[in-house]
Motif scaffolding. Structure first.
Motif, PDB file in Angstrom:
ATOM      1  N   CYS A   1    -112.361   6.096 -90.259  1.00 32.03           N
ATOM      2  CA  CYS A   1    -113.276   5.088 -89.712  1.00 32.03           C
ATOM      3  C   CYS A   1    -112.557   4.199 -88.695  1.00 32.03           C
ATOM      4  CB  CYS A   1    -113.853   4.243 -90.839  1.00 32.03           C
ATOM      5  SG  CYS A   1    -114.851   5.177 -92.034  1.00 32.03           S
ATOM      6  N   TYR A   2    -111.342   3.775 -89.031  1.00 32.91           N
ATOM      7  CA  TYR A   2    -110.588   2.928 -88.115  1.00 32.91           C
ATOM      8  C   TYR A   2    -110.148   3.723 -86.885  1.00 32.91           C
ATOM      9  CZ  TYR A   2    -110.203  -0.614 -91.809  1.00 32.91           C
ATOM     10  OH  TYR A   2    -110.472  -1.556 -92.755  1.00 32.91           O
ATOM     11  N   PHE A   3    -109.700   4.950 -87.115  1.00 28.47           N
ATOM     12  CA  PHE A   3    -109.280   5.820 -86.009  1.00 28.47           C
ATOM     13  C   PHE A   3    -110.432   6.062 -85.039  1.00 28.47           C
ATOM     14  CE2 PHE A   3    -109.692  10.503 -85.120  1.00 28.47           C
ATOM     15  CZ  PHE A   3    -108.921  10.530 -83.968  1.00 28.47           C
ATOM     16  N   ALA A   4    -111.612   6.400 -85.557  1.00 25.69           N
ATOM     17  CA  ALA A   4    -112.762   6.674 -84.693  1.00 25.69           C
ATOM     18  C   ALA A   4    -113.194   5.420 -83.947  1.00 25.69           C
ATOM     19  CB  ALA A   4    -113.917   7.229 -85.520  1.00 25.69           C
ATOM     20  N   GLY A   5    -113.283   4.305 -84.663  1.00 24.21           N
ATOM     21  CA  GLY A   5    -113.727   3.069 -84.021  1.00 24.21           C
ATOM     22  C   GLY A   5    -112.792   2.620 -82.905  1.00 24.21           C
ATOM     23  N   MET A   6    -111.489   2.696 -83.145  1.00 26.75           N
ATOM     24  CA  MET A   6    -110.552   2.273 -82.107  1.00 26.75           C
ATOM     25  C   MET A   6    -110.523   3.263 -80.950  1.00 26.75           C
ATOM     26  SD  MET A   6    -108.703  -0.168 -81.124  1.00 26.75           S
ATOM     27  CE  MET A   6    -108.265  -1.202 -82.525  1.00 26.75           C
ATOM     28  N   THR A   7    -110.759   4.544 -81.227  1.00 25.18           N
ATOM     29  CA  THR A   7    -110.847   5.521 -80.139  1.00 25.18           C
ATOM     30  C   THR A   7    -112.005   5.182 -79.213  1.00 25.18           C
ATOM     31  OG1 THR A   7    -109.901   7.274 -81.531  1.00 25.18           O
ATOM     32  CG2 THR A   7    -111.127   7.965 -79.578  1.00 25.18           C
ATOM     33  N   PHE A   8    -113.148   4.815 -79.773  1.00 25.96           N
ATOM     34  CA  PHE A   8    -114.294   4.428 -78.936  1.00 25.96           C
ATOM     35  C   PHE A   8    -113.973   3.188 -78.108  1.00 25.96           C
ATOM     36  CE2 PHE A   8    -116.985   6.450 -82.466  1.00 25.96           C
ATOM     37  CZ  PHE A   8    -116.921   7.680 -81.849  1.00 25.96           C
ATOM     38  N   ALA A   9    -113.287   2.228 -78.729  1.00 25.51           N
ATOM     39  CA  ALA A   9    -112.912   1.023 -77.979  1.00 25.51           C
ATOM     40  C   ALA A   9    -111.969   1.377 -76.838  1.00 25.51           C
ATOM     41  CB  ALA A   9    -112.266   0.009 -78.926  1.00 25.51           C
ATOM     42  N   ALA A  10    -110.965   2.219 -77.115  1.00 25.22           N
ATOM     43  CA  ALA A  10    -110.000   2.595 -76.087  1.00 25.22           C
ATOM     44  C   ALA A  10    -110.665   3.391 -74.970  1.00 25.22           C
ATOM     45  CB  ALA A  10    -108.870   3.409 -76.711  1.00 25.22           C
ATOM     46  N   VAL A  11    -111.560   4.294 -75.330  1.00 25.84           N
ATOM     47  CA  VAL A  11    -112.220   5.138 -74.339  1.00 25.84           C
ATOM     48  C   VAL A  11    -113.082   4.298 -73.395  1.00 25.84           C
ATOM     49  CG1 VAL A  11    -114.071   6.833 -74.091  1.00 25.84           C
ATOM     50  CG2 VAL A  11    -112.162   7.305 -75.611  1.00 25.84           C
ATOM     51  N   CYS A  12    -113.834   3.353 -73.947  1.00 25.63           N
ATOM     52  CA  CYS A  12    -114.718   2.566 -73.073  1.00 25.63           C
ATOM     53  C   CYS A  12    -113.934   1.571 -72.231  1.00 25.63           C
ATOM     54  CB  CYS A  12    -115.809   1.866 -73.884  1.00 25.63           C
ATOM     55  SG  CYS A  12    -115.263   0.451 -74.862  1.00 25.63           S
ATOM     56  N   ILE A  13    -112.767   1.119 -72.710  1.00 24.07           N
ATOM     57  CA  ILE A  13    -111.939   0.234 -71.891  1.00 24.07           C
ATOM     58  C   ILE A  13    -111.296   1.021 -70.756  1.00 24.07           C
ATOM     59  CG2 ILE A  13    -109.842  -1.170 -71.885  1.00 24.07           C
ATOM     60  CD1 ILE A  13    -110.580  -2.059 -74.735  1.00 24.07           C
TER      61      ILE A  13
ATOM     62  N   THR B   1    -103.035   4.767 -82.575  1.00 26.28           N
ATOM     63  CA  THR B   1    -102.051   5.018 -83.631  1.00 26.28           C
ATOM     64  C   THR B   1    -101.953   3.825 -84.568  1.00 26.28           C
ATOM     65  OG1 THR B   1    -100.788   6.453 -82.142  1.00 26.28           O
ATOM     66  CG2 THR B   1     -99.652   5.623 -84.092  1.00 26.28           C
ATOM     67  N   PHE B   2    -101.946   2.622 -84.008  1.00 24.16           N
ATOM     68  CA  PHE B   2    -101.879   1.424 -84.840  1.00 24.16           C
ATOM     69  C   PHE B   2    -103.105   1.320 -85.734  1.00 24.16           C
ATOM     70  CE2 PHE B   2    -102.306  -2.968 -86.022  1.00 24.16           C
ATOM     71  CZ  PHE B   2    -101.005  -3.425 -86.182  1.00 24.16           C
ATOM     72  N   ALA B   3    -104.279   1.597 -85.188  1.00 19.68           N
ATOM     73  CA  ALA B   3    -105.501   1.546 -85.989  1.00 19.68           C
ATOM     74  C   ALA B   3    -105.465   2.593 -87.103  1.00 19.68           C
ATOM     75  CB  ALA B   3    -106.720   1.759 -85.097  1.00 19.68           C
ATOM     76  N   THR B   4    -104.939   3.780 -86.806  1.00 15.48           N
ATOM     77  CA  THR B   4    -104.816   4.822 -87.821  1.00 15.48           C
ATOM     78  C   THR B   4    -103.898   4.373 -88.946  1.00 15.48           C
ATOM     79  OG1 THR B   4    -105.177   6.545 -86.161  1.00 15.48           O
ATOM     80  CG2 THR B   4    -104.145   7.219 -88.223  1.00 15.48           C
ATOM     81  N   PHE B   5    -102.767   3.793 -88.582  1.00 11.61           N
ATOM     82  CA  PHE B   5    -101.834   3.279 -89.585  1.00 11.61           C
ATOM     83  C   PHE B   5    -102.505   2.210 -90.439  1.00 11.61           C
ATOM     84  CE2 PHE B   5     -98.729  -0.029 -90.728  1.00 11.61           C
ATOM     85  CZ  PHE B   5     -97.906   0.699 -91.578  1.00 11.61           C
TER      86      PHE B   5
END
Length: 450
Positions: free
Chosen positions: A295-307, A140-144
């Motif tokens: 772009c930010y939403f997708a990138g942070m989702t990948f980071a969150a998913v792999c963590i 959510t923060f990345a989306t904002f």
């Protein structure tokens, strides 16, 4: 082209749902209930994202969230084919990734109670709930941040540190749950380093850097209709396949590892649903632009998913084209090298043939800094970029240093959708190579592959 895309996406969706259902049959009954809820809510999310994108387009244009596709014949040019300034053409809604991100956040907000409702209070999974909430908060923060960039056009010195702050809640939960901070040592090096190396705080630095990279990398690997959403769908599908393969092959005795991939699965399925909805509208010729928000939403989702799923090293392999694009772009991104960078590095357009072609930056080799001269010599000598002969003033035109321009230089000008397909094929090939390394080559250097 759009009809073929819909057919491919439809067939892939059917296969994906069948695989998820097949793997889900071997999961515990409580997880099956959560999985069914996740699939159902993701389907609703796809429909909601599709209809909302169609409905909200005029509202975004009225709010001045709009753009003009420069690489189309509908965009006005002079007799020499140069864009007329200010740019004149068909206005297209921009930052429509906001819709997909919002739908994803709402879907996850509704799903989390389903994921936890089957547990009694005595056995309630507080750790899992904390990871879900932290992941959604981070995304959510990345989306904002992405929406703020679309509206305010933030400077890079402001954008780069923000993902560090956004990722802290997720890393705090990662730490509180007692998760690992080390790596297994290959068999060939265990005589020197032992079986396991604990990286401690350096592991958290690695995760922070990965989060920042993931957030920004899709944003700089863009400029072609369908590329941002397309690469995200392929990476997301790769994560989904990884989750399913691991749930199928990891024995039930490794319950913790299986639970991590279940959590990753629950995050990536809704992401794929809203991303496919956006890709259908952003495909050539684009009806909407995804904007920095997506772009930010997708990138942070990948980071969150792999963590959450504990496969950060595998995610690095999934994102090889993004790493290659970043490294290739470094001489222009970092001022101390001295290669000039224009405001836009997207491909240029040939209005006569309707093809996209290389875009160029102008420089004087003799005036470059020492490091810039070395980089320019390497690029020209090894033909890593298209370098034109100098004009009478000593000015040289060199193709912009992006993977998109390199593919155009290597394979020649083409239609924009053909270029996108080539780049997405490269993305898919890298994912297949990642699976070959992860489950093939790794067997030669590790005793146990999980």
């Amino acid at each position: 082209s759009r009809r073929l895309l819909d057919q491919c996406l439809g067939a892939s969706t059917v296969v994906g749902v069948a695989l998820v259902a097949g793997v889900g049959r071997a999961l515990p009954s409580d997880v099956q209930v959560s999985l069914a809820a996740n699939l159902g809510l993701s389907s609703i999310g796809f429909v909601a994202a599709t209809s909302t994108i169609d409905l909200m387009g005029p509202s975004f244009i009225a709010a001045r969230l709009r753009g003009i596709d420069l690489n189309k014949r509908t965009t006005k040019r002079d007799a020499q084919g140069v864009l007329v300034r200010p740019v004149q053409g068909v206005e297209i809604p921009e930052s429509m990734g906001t819709v997909s991100a919002t739908v994803f956040i709402l879907v996850m907000s509704v799903f989390i109670p389903f994921a936890c409702a089957v547990y009694e209070r005595q056995s309630f999974p507080h750790a899992d709930l904390a990871e879900y909430l932290a992941a959604v908060l981070t995304i959510t923060f990345a989306t904002f941040m992405g929406f703020a960039d679309d509206v305010l056009d933030l400077r890079w010195r402001h954008k780069i540190p923000l993902p560090f702050l956004a990722t802290l809640p997720l890393l705090l939960v990662y730490y509180a749950n007692g998760n690992e901070t080390g790596v297994m040592v290959p068999n060939q090096l265990r005589g020197v380093f032992g079986d396991f190396v604990d990286l401690g705080i350096f592991w958290y630095f690695f995760l922070l850097i990965l989060a920042v990279f993931s957030t920004h990398t899709i944003n700089i690997y863009a400029g072609v209709n369908g590329l941002e959403a397309g690469q995200s769908v392929i990476i997301g599908a790769s994560v989904l396949i990884l989750n399913l393969v691991q749930l199928h092959r990891i024995p039930a005795s490794y319950s913790e590892y299986r639970e991590q991939h279940v959590q990753s699965l629950f995050l990536i399925v809704p992401f794929l649903a809203v991303s496919v909805a956006l890709l259908r509208q952003n495909w050539f010729p684009a009806r909407v632009f995804v904007g920095d928000t997506y772009c930010y939403f997708a990138g942070m989702t990948f980071a969150a998913v792999c963590i959450v799923g504990h496969f950060s090293k595998t995610m690095v392999l999934f994102m090889l084209p993004q790493w290659a694009n970043f490294l290739y772009s470094c001489p222009q991104l970092f001022r101390f090298v001295g290669i000039p960078i224009p405001r836009h590095r997207m491909p240029a357009f040939d209005p006569e043939r309707g093809f996209v072609k290389n875009s160029y930056t102008e420089l004087k080799p003799d005036e470059l800094r020492p490091l810039g001269k070395v980089v320019f010599w390497i690029l020209r000598t090894f033909k890593l970029a298209h370098v034109m002969p100098p004009d009478e003033n000593g000015i040289v035109k060199m193709s912009n240093l992006t993977l998109i321009n390199f593919v155009l230089f290597a394979l020649g000008p083409c239609r924009e959708d053909v270029l996108c397909l080539r780049l997405l094929a490269l993305q898919g090939a890298c994912s297949m190579m990642c699976f070959a390394i992860r489950f093939g080559v790794a067997g030669y250097v590790f005793d146990t592959i999980l």
